[in-house]
Design a protein around this motif. Structure first.
Motif, PDB file in Angstrom:
ATOM      1  N   SER A 147       0.602  -1.337   0.017  1.00 47.12           N
ATOM      2  CA  SER A 147       0.107   0.014   0.103  1.00 47.12           C
ATOM      3  C   SER A 147       0.883   1.167   0.093  1.00 47.12           C
ATOM      4  N   ASN A 192      -1.011  -1.179  -6.248  1.00 47.67           N
ATOM      5  CA  ASN A 192      -1.152  -0.715  -4.433  1.00 47.67           C
ATOM      6  C   ASN A 192      -1.667   0.809  -4.547  1.00 47.67           C
ATOM      7  N   THR A 238      -3.457  -5.250 -11.091  1.00 42.15           N
ATOM      8  CA  THR A 238      -3.237  -5.406  -9.776  1.00 42.15           C
ATOM      9  C   THR A 238      -2.182  -4.152  -9.331  1.00 42.15           C
ATOM     10  N   ASN A 272      -6.425   0.329  -5.033  1.00 44.10           N
ATOM     11  CA  ASN A 272      -5.571  -0.550  -4.219  1.00 44.10           C
ATOM     12  C   ASN A 272      -6.162  -2.049  -4.503  1.00 44.10           C
ATOM     13  N   GLY A 273      -5.368  -2.933  -4.990  1.00 39.64           N
ATOM     14  CA  GLY A 273      -6.002  -4.325  -5.109  1.00 39.64           C
ATOM     15  C   GLY A 273      -6.073  -4.868  -6.327  1.00 39.64           C
TER      16      GLY A 273
END
Length: 335
Positions: free
Chosen positions: A98, A153, A151, A176-177
């Motif tokens: 993150s 962060n 994908t 994020n993710g």
């Protein structure tokens, strides 16, 4: 004299007992304690991409460990949870992907009740992104959409190329993710391949994804009729049909553009074209031209429609024009 010594000894006993923090209540021997419980540095810091850390414990007694995960939303473990004397704590965490730092805490407690709280901090990860595929290929007539998985962060956005209206995405931004984006394309109406490059921005960085689509290999084109009825001298409009499985364009030769126009000048698939001619002011010459329809670019198909107009002030009687009536001898009449 003896009485004074006894009083002094009794007065010193509580002070001696204060140095035995690591000893249990059952022990009666008075012995000065050492530095009972020390963790090197007093705090523990991870870099965002670090996943484990070891710290030394300096103690002369038994101790136990408790910890709170705080803002660590992933894995965080501390081992061992108890020990005696010198030891090493191993802290294990997930990589911080993150863009925010994470904090937690450890509390060490000695057998004698001494506590030390240790802060754990893991710095934020650098902005990072992975895409499931860098290139997507579609057939001329697509049968289904495809998925692009991003994908990251951090937050991201997709920039569509200017003028690309045949490529469709069900979302162009995220966070994020992992997120899946549905990619779909329209059926291509040409025999030329086409391509678009998507630019995905995240932080100050970017990555690109290319979407390709093959052109048609079976371009079809026909026009009907190939020859329009004669236009009267005063002018007018007539229609002809275009049948095609692709995009096409209608052209008028430059020699006829002053008196003949078509509408529309382009289309996709089957359609109608209106041919309009202005009044012919010349009583000596009939007018003659072709309207040309082209489909495809790699192996173009062509259809021609003959347009003819009586000379000015001529009676409305249909006849074939004489060879000398053709204002453009390079044109041949289409049968």
């Amino acid at each position: 004299m003896k009485t004074r010594n006894i009083i002094a000894i009794l007065a010193a006993l509580p002070l001696v007992a204060g140095f035995t923090g690591c000893k249990s209540d059952e022990e009666t021997e008075a012995k000065p304690a050492k530095e009972i419980l020390i963790v090197e540095g007093g705090s523990i810091e991870f870099r965002g991409n670090e996943t484990d850390k070891s710290v030394a414990i300096n103690a002369d007694c038994g101790w136990t460990v408790e910890y709170e995960q705080g803002t660590f939303d992933g894995k965080l473990t501390v081992q061992p949870l108890k020990g005696s004397g010198q030891g090493t704590l191993v802290i294990t965490a997930d990589e911080n992907t993150s863009t925010s730092e994470r904090t937690a805490s450890i509390t060490l407690t000695s057998d004698g009740g001494l506590k030390q709280k240790i802060a754990i901090r893991q710095t934020s990860g650098d902005p990072a992104m992975n895409v499931s595929k860098g290139t997507f290929n579609f057939d001329a007539v697509p049968t289904e959409s495809q998925l692009l998985t991003i994908t990251s962060n951090t937050s991201w956005s997709i920039q569509m190329p200017s003028g690309v209206n045949w490529l469709h995405l069900d979302k162009t931004s995220g966070g994020n993710g992992a997120e899946a984006i549905d990619l779909s394309v329209d059926e291509i109406q040409s025999d030329a391949d086409r391509s678009a490059t998507l630019t995905i921005k995240y932080g100050s960085n970017s990555t690109e994804v290319v979407v390709n689509q093959k052109g048609k290999t079976n371009i079809e084109l026909s026009v009907s009729p190939n020859e329009l009825p004669y236009f009267q001298a005063e002018g007018g409009s007539q229609m002809f049909q275009v049948t095609s499985n692709a995009s096409w364009r209608a052209y008028v030769p430059s020699s006829a553009q002053s008196w003949l126009r078509v509408e529309p000048t382009e289309g996709v698939g089957n359609g109608e074209v209106r041919v309009t001619v202005t009044e012919n002011p010349n009583p000596e010459r009939e007018r003659l031209s072709l309207v040309i329809i082209i489909a495809g670019s790699q192996s173009p198909k062509q259809g021609d429609v003959l347009v003819q107009q009586y000379r000015g002030n001529e009676e409305n009687t249909q006849r074939e024009p004489d060879e000398g009536d053709n204002p453009d001898p390079t044109l041949s009449r289409k049968r």
